[in-house]
Write a protein that holds these residues in place. Structure first.
Motif, PDB file in Angstrom:
ATOM      1  N   TRP A 133       2.711 -20.480  -8.115  1.00  0.00           N
ATOM      2  CA  TRP A 133       4.100 -20.591  -7.673  1.00  0.00           C
ATOM      3  C   TRP A 133       4.290 -20.080  -6.250  1.00  0.00           C
ATOM      4  O   TRP A 133       5.394 -20.165  -5.713  1.00  0.00           O
ATOM      5  N   THR A 149       8.385 -20.303  -5.628  1.00  0.00           N
ATOM      6  CA  THR A 149       9.163 -21.396  -6.210  1.00  0.00           C
ATOM      7  C   THR A 149       9.600 -20.984  -7.599  1.00  0.00           C
ATOM      8  O   THR A 149       8.775 -20.809  -8.496  1.00  0.00           O
ATOM      9  N   GLU A 150      10.898 -20.807  -7.772  1.00  0.00           N
ATOM     10  CA  GLU A 150      11.394 -20.289  -9.039  1.00  0.00           C
ATOM     11  C   GLU A 150      11.288 -21.326 -10.144  1.00  0.00           C
ATOM     12  O   GLU A 150      11.457 -22.524  -9.921  1.00  0.00           O
ATOM     13  N   GLN A 151      11.035 -20.870 -11.345  1.00  0.00           N
ATOM     14  CA  GLN A 151      10.912 -21.741 -12.502  1.00  0.00           C
ATOM     15  C   GLN A 151      12.258 -21.843 -13.202  1.00  0.00           C
ATOM     16  O   GLN A 151      12.902 -20.839 -13.511  1.00  0.00           O
ATOM     17  N   SER A 152      12.671 -23.081 -13.471  1.00  0.00           N
ATOM     18  CA  SER A 152      13.969 -23.284 -14.112  1.00  0.00           C
ATOM     19  C   SER A 152      13.869 -23.313 -15.627  1.00  0.00           C
ATOM     20  O   SER A 152      14.847 -23.107 -16.318  1.00  0.00           O
ATOM     21  N   LEU A 154      10.732 -23.661 -19.183  1.00  0.00           N
ATOM     22  CA  LEU A 154       9.369 -23.383 -19.624  1.00  0.00           C
ATOM     23  C   LEU A 154       8.368 -24.372 -19.050  1.00  0.00           C
ATOM     24  O   LEU A 154       7.197 -24.048 -18.881  1.00  0.00           O
ATOM     25  N   TYR A 155       8.801 -25.593 -18.746  1.00  0.00           N
ATOM     26  CA  TYR A 155       7.842 -26.627 -18.368  1.00  0.00           C
ATOM     27  C   TYR A 155       8.139 -27.277 -17.024  1.00  0.00           C
ATOM     28  O   TYR A 155       7.482 -28.237 -16.650  1.00  0.00           O
ATOM     29  N   ALA A 156       9.105 -26.776 -16.287  1.00  0.00           N
ATOM     30  CA  ALA A 156       9.442 -27.405 -15.013  1.00  0.00           C
ATOM     31  C   ALA A 156       9.837 -26.353 -13.993  1.00  0.00           C
ATOM     32  O   ALA A 156      10.258 -25.257 -14.346  1.00  0.00           O
ATOM     33  N   GLN A 157       9.702 -26.726 -12.710  1.00  0.00           N
ATOM     34  CA  GLN A 157      10.090 -25.851 -11.620  1.00  0.00           C
ATOM     35  C   GLN A 157      11.200 -26.499 -10.810  1.00  0.00           C
ATOM     36  O   GLN A 157      11.293 -27.716 -10.710  1.00  0.00           O
ATOM     37  N   THR A 158      12.045 -25.683 -10.228  1.00  0.00           N
ATOM     38  CA  THR A 158      13.075 -26.190  -9.334  1.00  0.00           C
ATOM     39  C   THR A 158      12.514 -26.214  -7.923  1.00  0.00           C
ATOM     40  O   THR A 158      11.424 -25.722  -7.651  1.00  0.00           O
TER      41      THR A 158
END
Length: 387
Positions: A133, A149-152, A154-158
């Motif tokens: 990340w 890069t923050e995670q939005s 469990l399976y995707a990043q914003t």
């Protein structure tokens, strides 16, 4: 994004090249096939076992906070950092969970981060940040800053990126070439790991495409091309592949089946796969018995391998973790420091543990009540009254 890069460049920031840095791509292509990342490397059970042996062993060690004074050293069990490691450093992880993830990431990618959250000068949480990340940059001051890069979910990043300063992280590195970023040992030894992956794939292909039983069908009678082709199709449909392994073969018209012994090629494949286990164990400095390779060991040298692993592999990593956490969590000059208690490895060996206690008592280093405290017993003469 180009205008952002130009502004950062004018301000003196240097962004580390993600594509070229070996800390980002665990393995690069070197004529042995396509590049693979650290997750693909963990498809090798030896890599996964070596990383797990390091991380789980270090995570099992109790974490203590000590105050160093001119008179000596005193444990500070009520310090907020000690309480975080004891009760849980963040919402989703216990102390051992966080240490295990932190160490595993460093062993696979060469770098790993813990983010330190503070309120009013006090540390309120410590969170693990996966290195995938992170985009590190070198500031004009010479210190690293980290774009996360923050995670939005469990399976995707914003696409939202936030910046974390060096003073707000504990950055654990494997051996570094420049003193700034660590280098994954998987990228340092590309050839053995890539070769082991190819052997793994070859073995899977043998199982998936091989025929069982393996041998030759012969006949004293002449067989026409049509009959031969029909026989081949029937043989493939009934005996080829994993699902048909072990099926009974029925032969007619004087045909005979001659089974083959293991071929030189198969023997070489088995020997090469065994050697790749030893190569990866060397890479991670893990004695083979630790990862369940008992091909060259006895009970005696297995016991010695455990001591060797604790002394020469886990000991240096424990010292590195203590230095990184002490530097990141406590102000300079505070006299506070972190220690991982490696004596926890004796927890599963009561005979050695109690023998060590006896030596300590006989030498006057500890008394009986101190030993009882270490073992979790009440001092003599004091009983717990349950309401």
């Amino acid at each position: 994004m180009q205008w952002v890069e130009r502004i950062l460049s004018r301000a003196g920031f240097e962004r580390r090249n993600i594509a070229s840095s070996p800390s980002w791509a665990a393995l690069q292509p070197v004529g042995l096939g396509a590049a693979v990342n650290e997750r693909m490397a963990e498809n090798l059970t030896t890599v996964a076992a070596c990383v797990s042996a390091h991380a789980s062993a270090l995570a099992s060690c109790p974490v203590y906070v000590y105050q160093r004074t001119p008179e000596g050293r005193t444990e500070v069990p009520d310090h907020p950092v000690a309480q975080l490691f004891r009760n849980g450093p963040n919402l989703h992880q216990t102390g051992p969970d966080m240490i295990e993830a932190w160490v595993s990431c460093a062993l696979l990618t060469g770098n790993s981060l813990l983010e330190i959250e503070r309120e009013g000068g006090s540390i309120v949480a410590i969170k693990f940040i996966p290195w995938r990340w992170v985009s590190p940059m070198l500031a004009p001051s010479g210190r690293l800053v980290y774009d996360v890069t923050e995670q939005s979910g469990l399976y995707a990043q914003t696409g939202r990126v936030r910046r974390v300063l060096a003073g707000d992280v504990a950055h654990l590195k494997d051996r570094s070439d420049d003193g700034i970023l660590g280098v994954s040992r998987l990228s340092r030894s590309v050839e053995p790991v890539a070769h082991a992956l190819q052997l793994n794939q070859r073995a899977q292909n043998v199982v998936a495409q091989g025929a069982a039983p393996s041998g030759a069908i012969s006949s004293e009678q002449k067989i026409g091309l049509e009959s031969l082709e029909s026989l081949r199709r029937q043989f493939d449909s009934r005996h080829a592949g994993v699902a048909n392994a072990g099926r009974v073969m029925i032969l007619t018209d004087g045909m005979k089946f001659t089974p083959f012994d293991i071929t030189p090629e198969d023997a070489e494949l088995l020997a090469s796969r065994k050697f790749s286990v030893e190569e990866i164990c060397r890479l991670y400095q893990v004695p083979p018995p630790i990862v369940q390779d008992y091909s060259h060991n006895t009970f005696t040298n297995s016991e010695a391998a455990g001591r060797w692993f604790a002394q020469f592999t886990l000991g240096p990593w424990a010292r590195k973790i203590e230095a990184v956490l002490s530097r990141a969590l406590f102000p300079e000059g505070s006299g506070l420091e972190i220690e991982l208690d490696l004596s926890a490895f004796l927890r599963g060996d009561p005979q050695t543990r109690w023998a060590a206690h006896k030596i300590a008592v006989d030498a006057g280093i500890l008394d009986a009540d101190e030993i009882r405290e270490i073992e979790g017993f009440n001092p003599r003469g004091k009983a717990v009254v349950l309401a």
